[in-house]
Design a protein around this motif. Structure first.
Motif, short mmCIF file in Angstrom:
data_model
loop_
_atom_site.label_atom_id
_atom_site.label_comp_id
_atom_site.label_asym_id
_atom_site.label_seq_id
_atom_site.Cartn_x
_atom_site.Cartn_y
_atom_site.Cartn_z
N THR A 2 0.96 -1.14 0.01
CA THR A 2 -0.04 0.18 -0.12
C THR A 2 0.93 1.37 -0.05
N GLN A 3 0.22 2.34 -0.25
CA GLN A 3 0.99 3.73 -0.11
C GLN A 3 1.78 3.90 1.10
N ILE A 7 6.23 3.97 2.35
CA ILE A 7 7.22 5.12 3.14
C ILE A 7 8.29 4.50 4.12
N ASN A 8 9.43 5.14 3.87
CA ASN A 8 10.62 4.78 4.83
C ASN A 8 10.64 5.90 5.84
N THR A 31 10.34 9.19 3.51
CA THR A 31 10.73 9.12 2.25
C THR A 31 10.31 7.99 1.57
N LEU A 32 10.28 7.76 0.42
CA LEU A 32 10.00 6.46 -0.26
C LEU A 32 11.08 5.48 -0.12
N GLN A 103 16.55 3.78 10.60
CA GLN A 103 15.54 3.94 9.52
C GLN A 103 14.89 2.46 9.34
N GLN A 104 13.85 2.56 8.76
CA GLN A 104 12.91 1.52 8.36
C GLN A 104 13.56 0.26 7.35
N TYR A 105 14.08 1.09 6.49
CA TYR A 105 14.51 0.38 5.44
C TYR A 105 15.95 1.17 5.03
N ALA A 106 16.92 0.15 4.48
CA ALA A 106 18.25 0.58 4.21
C ALA A 106 18.68 -0.10 2.88
N ILE A 107 19.77 0.56 2.05
CA ILE A 107 20.24 -0.09 0.94
C ILE A 107 21.48 -0.46 1.39
#
Length: 347
Positions: A2-3, A7-8, A31-32, A103-107
């Motif tokens: 979902t939208q 979100i991150n 952010t995305l 952060q919730q997500y990381a590269i």
């Protein structure tokens, strides 16, 4: 997805703190979720570690590591799950540990990351007793403190992630262990659950030195210092001949506008023929896996116990970190950011 799920949420360092950090020193940024490129993987944070060293990294001052950049994601270690991968060395569904920040997500390209085996212990322990705090306790005590069976080991912040492990490892090596902690619950925990021989509540004592003398009648052979300041000052008159002082942290001083005044220590070290040495756990990186295996063995046979202080939600990380600096945590403080999507135990 979902939208909202796309979100991150990230926590940025917004300002250099003066004294204790404030909520306004942090910024919640949305952010995305980033997309991994060739050779990269996307990691979803499940647990975020909060540690005293982060306060030093928030300051723009000379230290053992560069300051955290303003406007960037706060530094910190996480345990997460690989949710997308374009790197053949890492597969979707693996649990990993790395310094990927608040952060919730990381590269990541995999550099500096390690796999976490959920069959050994709950994955959150990779941030505590089987992670940097446990390794810090292991190497600081055994390599710098060099305890000998029968000696007395005194440890400050004894109910915290590092201090609790130090005391238990000292017991495993055959030492008598005394812990200093704040509050009756924490003292009861270290002397009851963890098996310390004695505990001192520094918040309840008007004469901390007298309590140390009573708990360490033959003197302190190893003092593992997690706090600095007046607690450390109180130990210096009770060092045994040849004592070793291990400087691990100075959390009592890190958020003060100016350091507290203390005694001249050279004479006190001379009197006891004592030594004082600071260290960093990354000095021993080449032996981390050997130490982690020993810690896991002690955890498995019940000789090493741990306690976690879990805060839910990444948006609560700044407040939880400020509370950690003020001693409000009881055990290793971590933030639970998300549940695993892999249908495996993560707690």
């Amino acid at each position: 997805m979902t939208q909202n799920e796309a979100i991150n949420t990230r926590i940025l360092l917004a300002a250099r703190p003066i004294g204790y950090p404030k909520i306004s020193d942090f910024e919640i940024d949305k952010t995305l979720i980033p997309t991994p490129g060739p050779g990269e993987l996307l990691v979803r944070t499940l647990y975020l570690s909060l540690d005293p060293y982060m306060r030093h990294r928030m300051a723009d001052a000379r230290s053992y590591a560069p300051p955290a950049p303003l406007g960037e994601v706060m530094i910190g270690a996480i345990v997460g799950e690989v949710v997308a991968s374009h790197n053949p060395d890492w597969r979707v569904g693996e649990f990993v540990e790395g310094r990927l920040g608040w952060q919730q997500y990381a590269i990541s390209d995999g550099t500096g990351m390690a796999r976490v085996d959920p069959s050994v212990a709950p994955i959150s322990t990779a941030l505590g007793v089987l992670g940097m705090p446990g390794l810090t306790a292991y190497f600081g005590l055994l390599e710098i403190g060099r305890p000998v069976p029968g000696e007395t080991v005194l440890v400050s912040a004894a109910s915290g992630a590092v201090g609790a492990a130090v005391g238990q490892i000292a017991r495993i090596t055959g030492c008598r262990v005394v812990g200093i902690a704040g509050g009756t619950r924490k003292v009861a925990y270290i002397t009851g659950d963890l098996g310390f021989d004695a505990g001192i509540d520094y918040k309840a004592e008007d004469d901390l030195g007298a309590e140390i003398a009573a708990a360490c009648p033959e003197g302190i052979d190893v003092y593992f210092d997690n706090v600095g300041g007046t607690i450390t000052d109180a130990t210096l008159d009770y060092l045994a001949r040849g004592a070793r002082i291990v400087i691990c942290g100075t959390i009592s001083q890190s958020s003060l506008a100016a350091p507290e005044l203390g005694p001249r220590i050279q004479g006190k070290l001379m009197t006891a023929w004592a030594s004082m040495q600071a260290f960093n756990v990354f000095q021993f990186t080449a032996r981390h896996e050997i130490a982690r295996a020993r810690l896991a063995g002690w955890l498995g046979d019940g000789r090493l116990k741990y306690r976690e202080d879990v805060v839910d939600g990444i948006e609560n990380a700044p407040g939880a970190f400020i509370g950690l600096l003020r001693g409000e945590n009881f055990g290793k403080r971590i933030v639970k950011v998300a549940e695993s999507t892999a249908n495996r135990a993560t707690a």
